[in-house]
Motif scaffolding. Structure first.
Motif, PDB file in Angstrom:
ATOM      1  N   MET A   1      36.846 -47.052  17.332  1.00  0.00           N
ATOM      2  CA  MET A   1      36.559 -45.681  18.662  1.00  0.00           C
ATOM      3  C   MET A   1      37.662 -44.774  18.161  1.00  0.00           C
ATOM      4  SD  MET A   1      36.037 -48.782  21.509  1.00  0.00           S
ATOM      5  CE  MET A   1      36.699 -47.607  23.058  1.00  0.00           C
ATOM      6  N   VAL A   2      38.920 -45.220  17.888  1.00  0.00           N
ATOM      7  CA  VAL A   2      40.166 -44.604  17.935  1.00  0.00           C
ATOM      8  C   VAL A   2      39.870 -43.493  17.495  1.00  0.00           C
ATOM      9  CG1 VAL A   2      42.465 -44.752  16.482  1.00  0.00           C
ATOM     10  CG2 VAL A   2      42.010 -46.638  18.436  1.00  0.00           C
ATOM     11  N   THR A   3      38.971 -43.597  15.469  1.00  0.00           N
ATOM     12  CA  THR A   3      38.789 -42.443  14.670  1.00  0.00           C
ATOM     13  C   THR A   3      37.909 -41.579  15.918  1.00  0.00           C
ATOM     14  OG1 THR A   3      38.747 -44.085  13.742  1.00  0.00           O
ATOM     15  CG2 THR A   3      37.398 -42.110  12.426  1.00  0.00           C
ATOM     16  N   LEU A   4      36.659 -41.922  16.752  1.00  0.00           N
ATOM     17  CA  LEU A   4      36.451 -41.541  17.200  1.00  0.00           C
ATOM     18  C   LEU A   4      36.655 -39.998  18.167  1.00  0.00           C
ATOM     19  CD1 LEU A   4      33.169 -43.135  18.136  1.00  0.00           C
ATOM     20  CD2 LEU A   4      33.179 -41.245  16.214  1.00  0.00           C
ATOM     21  N   LEU A   5      38.302 -40.940  18.743  1.00  0.00           N
ATOM     22  CA  LEU A   5      38.999 -40.538  19.781  1.00  0.00           C
ATOM     23  C   LEU A   5      39.614 -39.068  19.734  1.00  0.00           C
ATOM     24  CD1 LEU A   5      39.613 -43.569  22.409  1.00  0.00           C
ATOM     25  CD2 LEU A   5      37.855 -41.159  22.895  1.00  0.00           C
ATOM     26  N   ARG A   6      40.019 -39.627  18.387  1.00  0.00           N
ATOM     27  CA  ARG A   6      41.239 -38.319  17.400  1.00  0.00           C
ATOM     28  C   ARG A   6      39.890 -37.657  17.099  1.00  0.00           C
ATOM     29  NH1 ARG A   6      45.055 -42.580  14.417  1.00  0.00           N
ATOM     30  NH2 ARG A   6      46.390 -42.987  15.895  1.00  0.00           N
ATOM     31  N   ALA A   7      38.331 -37.771  15.739  1.00  0.00           N
ATOM     32  CA  ALA A   7      38.114 -36.035  16.531  1.00  0.00           C
ATOM     33  C   ALA A   7      37.869 -35.207  17.074  1.00  0.00           C
ATOM     34  CB  ALA A   7      36.250 -37.297  15.767  1.00  0.00           C
ATOM     35  N   SER A   8      38.141 -36.024  18.360  1.00  0.00           N
ATOM     36  CA  SER A   8      37.732 -35.274  19.597  1.00  0.00           C
ATOM     37  C   SER A   8      36.413 -34.557  19.809  1.00  0.00           C
ATOM     38  CB  SER A   8      38.895 -33.815  20.423  1.00  0.00           C
ATOM     39  OG  SER A   8      40.249 -34.937  19.562  1.00  0.00           O
ATOM     40  N   GLY A   9      35.498 -34.539  19.046  1.00  0.00           N
ATOM     41  CA  GLY A   9      34.182 -33.943  18.784  1.00  0.00           C
ATOM     42  C   GLY A   9      34.141 -32.617  18.053  1.00  0.00           C
ATOM     43  N   GLY A  10      35.397 -32.051  17.134  1.00  0.00           N
ATOM     44  CA  GLY A  10      35.580 -31.110  16.818  1.00  0.00           C
ATOM     45  C   GLY A  10      34.876 -31.030  15.438  1.00  0.00           C
ATOM     46  N   HIS A  11      34.742 -32.807  14.776  1.00  0.00           N
ATOM     47  CA  HIS A  11      34.508 -32.470  12.903  1.00  0.00           C
ATOM     48  C   HIS A  11      33.915 -33.768  13.680  1.00  0.00           C
ATOM     49  CE1 HIS A  11      37.100 -29.389  12.162  1.00  0.00           C
ATOM     50  NE2 HIS A  11      38.285 -30.130  12.878  1.00  0.00           N
ATOM     51  N   ALA A  12      32.134 -33.422  12.799  1.00  0.00           N
ATOM     52  CA  ALA A  12      31.555 -34.660  12.412  1.00  0.00           C
ATOM     53  C   ALA A  12      32.164 -36.045  12.298  1.00  0.00           C
ATOM     54  CB  ALA A  12      30.411 -34.392  11.406  1.00  0.00           C
ATOM     55  N   THR A  13      32.374 -37.002  12.360  1.00  0.00           N
ATOM     56  CA  THR A  13      32.824 -38.428  11.786  1.00  0.00           C
ATOM     57  C   THR A  13      31.647 -39.517  11.746  1.00  0.00           C
ATOM     58  OG1 THR A  13      34.556 -37.678  13.857  1.00  0.00           O
ATOM     59  CG2 THR A  13      34.064 -39.933  13.234  1.00  0.00           C
ATOM     60  N   GLU A  14      31.865 -40.138  10.089  1.00  0.00           N
ATOM     61  CA  GLU A  14      30.918 -41.499  10.703  1.00  0.00           C
ATOM     62  C   GLU A  14      30.666 -42.435  11.184  1.00  0.00           C
ATOM     63  OE1 GLU A  14      29.683 -44.036   6.104  1.00  0.00           O
ATOM     64  OE2 GLU A  14      31.927 -42.524   6.140  1.00  0.00           O
ATOM     65  N   LEU A  15      29.960 -42.658  11.458  1.00  0.00           N
ATOM     66  CA  LEU A  15      29.980 -43.490  12.304  1.00  0.00           C
ATOM     67  C   LEU A  15      29.921 -44.947  12.182  1.00  0.00           C
ATOM     68  CD1 LEU A  15      27.618 -41.808  15.533  1.00  0.00           C
ATOM     69  CD2 LEU A  15      30.184 -42.565  15.968  1.00  0.00           C
ATOM     70  N   THR A  16      30.088 -45.784  13.044  1.00  0.00           N
ATOM     71  CA  THR A  16      29.591 -47.496  12.188  1.00  0.00           C
ATOM     72  C   THR A  16      28.547 -48.482  12.929  1.00  0.00           C
ATOM     73  OG1 THR A  16      32.476 -48.425  12.528  1.00  0.00           O
ATOM     74  CG2 THR A  16      30.161 -49.729  12.405  1.00  0.00           C
ATOM     75  N   PRO A  17      27.430 -48.522  11.674  1.00  0.00           N
ATOM     76  CA  PRO A  17      26.174 -48.577  11.841  1.00  0.00           C
ATOM     77  C   PRO A  17      26.386 -49.380  13.290  1.00  0.00           C
ATOM     78  CG  PRO A  17      26.476 -49.334  10.265  1.00  0.00           C
ATOM     79  CD  PRO A  17      27.894 -49.006  10.273  1.00  0.00           C
TER      80      PRO A  17
END
Length: 369
Positions: free
Chosen positions: A228-244
């Motif tokens: 969740m922290v990784t997704l929040l830091r991405a801020s929707g600006g770059h593609a982020t690998e999601l946990t399955p």
């Protein structure tokens, strides 16, 4: 001007063309000096050409010049000049056309002895008359340009507001990520460490098992927090690998690590879609969490079932065997599950049983996606 333009947009173009040709023809018939065959033919060509003024404005204007030779003020010439000025940005061309119209209207027809003084007066009068539709056409062109410019400015402002909102959201998400990383993750890490120490030091088998469960859940929670922290830091600006995302294959592991005595029964067909599997998993997860919090010592039964074109899960727990502790909660778990079910066109029913326990039942279509 805007009202006239709106009326013009509502009236079909063929109707406007018929009206203009008719008015120009009547004007020629009433004001032409001599009704000769040649004059009538040239006038007819000039009036009929107004139909094509939008596609060939310059050519139509040239065809209407003979009409200006036969009368002082010709409607056909003025209409052609207006159309040309409305569509052309060549100021020199427009000035030349005004001069041509003035010369045609001031030249005596048929050609005879020329009175220079009167010819000059008629030329000035024709020049002013021909300039009026040109100025009006240029004004209408400028109004259209201004309207387009205002639309572009408004779109740019909308884009700027959207960028500002995204920047604010990114800052808020970054701040939330820092809080989760610095506070929540730290506390969960301490829980995992203390649970590990208790697991090693405890002599009672039940205590060891409870400590092992706490430590396992703490580690899993830490992994989810990091995601969740990784997704929040991405801020929707770059593609982020999601946990399955969890599926029905992870259901047995969830039951075994729930810290509750749970009986899992039933099977579902392999054709169940991924969104439906995720909804079933989250429903079981929330229900078992509520059992741990509100019904200590209770037994739970998780039953997977299929009913025609619907699939579902029923989670039933017995009454608690000891008083429950006062634990913080958002009271939104079941609300979120109901919203998830509605998105998949399903239903969630939850409520107490006659025996004093609790039952949650999720039903969703097999083809939900």
């Amino acid at each position: 001007m805007s009202r006239a333009r709106a009326v013009g947009q509502r009236v079909p173009a063929p109707v406007i063309d018929i009206v203009l040709v008719s008015v120009a023809a009547v004007d020629v018939w009433l004001n032409m000096w001599e009704h000769t065959r040649l004059g009538l033919a040239l006038a007819a060509v000039g009036c009929a050409a107004l139909v094509f003024r939008r596609r060939f404005p310059l050519g139509v204007f040239l065809l209407t010049l003979p009409v200006a030779l036969m009368q002082d003020v010709a409607v056909a010439v003025l209409v052609a000049l207006f159309t040309l000025a409305e569509r052309s940005r060549n100021r020199r061309l427009l000035a030349a056309c005004v001069a041509l119209a003035a010369v045609a209207s001031s030249t005596p027809w048929p050609l005879a002895e020329v009175d220079r003084t009167m010819t000059l007066v008629f030329f000035v009068y024709g020049l002013a008359t021909a300039a009026a539709p040109v100025l009006f056409g240029q004004l209408l062109q400028a109004q259209r340009d201004l309207a387009r410019r205002l639309v572009d400015i408004e779109e740019a402002r909308e884009h700027e507001r959207a960028l500002h909102a995204q920047a604010v959201l990114a800052r808020e998400r970054a701040q939330l990520a820092r809080e989760m990383h610095d506070v929540v993750s730290h506390q969960v890490s301490l829980i995992a460490v203390r649970a590990g120490a208790l697991q090693v030091a405890a002599k009672d088998a039940d205590a060891k098992d409870a400590a092992r469960t706490i430590r396992s859940l703490s580690v899993t929670t830490l992994d989810e927090l990091r995601t969740m922290v990784t997704l929040l830091r991405a801020s929707g600006g770059h593609a982020t690998e999601l946990t399955p995302q969890p599926t029905l294959a992870d259901l047995r592991k969830l039951v075994e690590s729930s810290g509750t005595r749970v009986e899992l029964s039933g099977e579902l067909p392999p054709t169940v879609g991924t969104p439906a599997q995720r909804a079933l998993y989250r429903t079981v997860q929330e229900a078992l969490t509520n059992v741990r919090k509100h019904a200590p010592g209770a037994r739970a039964c998780v039953e997977l079932w299929q009913d025609g074109d619907d699939v579902g899960v029923t989670i039933t727990n017995s009454p608690p065997t000891r008083p429950s502790l006062s634990l913080p909660g958002s009271q939104l778990g079941l609300v979120g599950l109901r919203e998830r079910a509605e998105v998949l066109h399903g239903t969630l029913e939850a409520g107490p049983t006659k025996e004093g326990g609790y039952r949650a039942r999720l039903r969703i279509p097999l083809s939900a996606d």
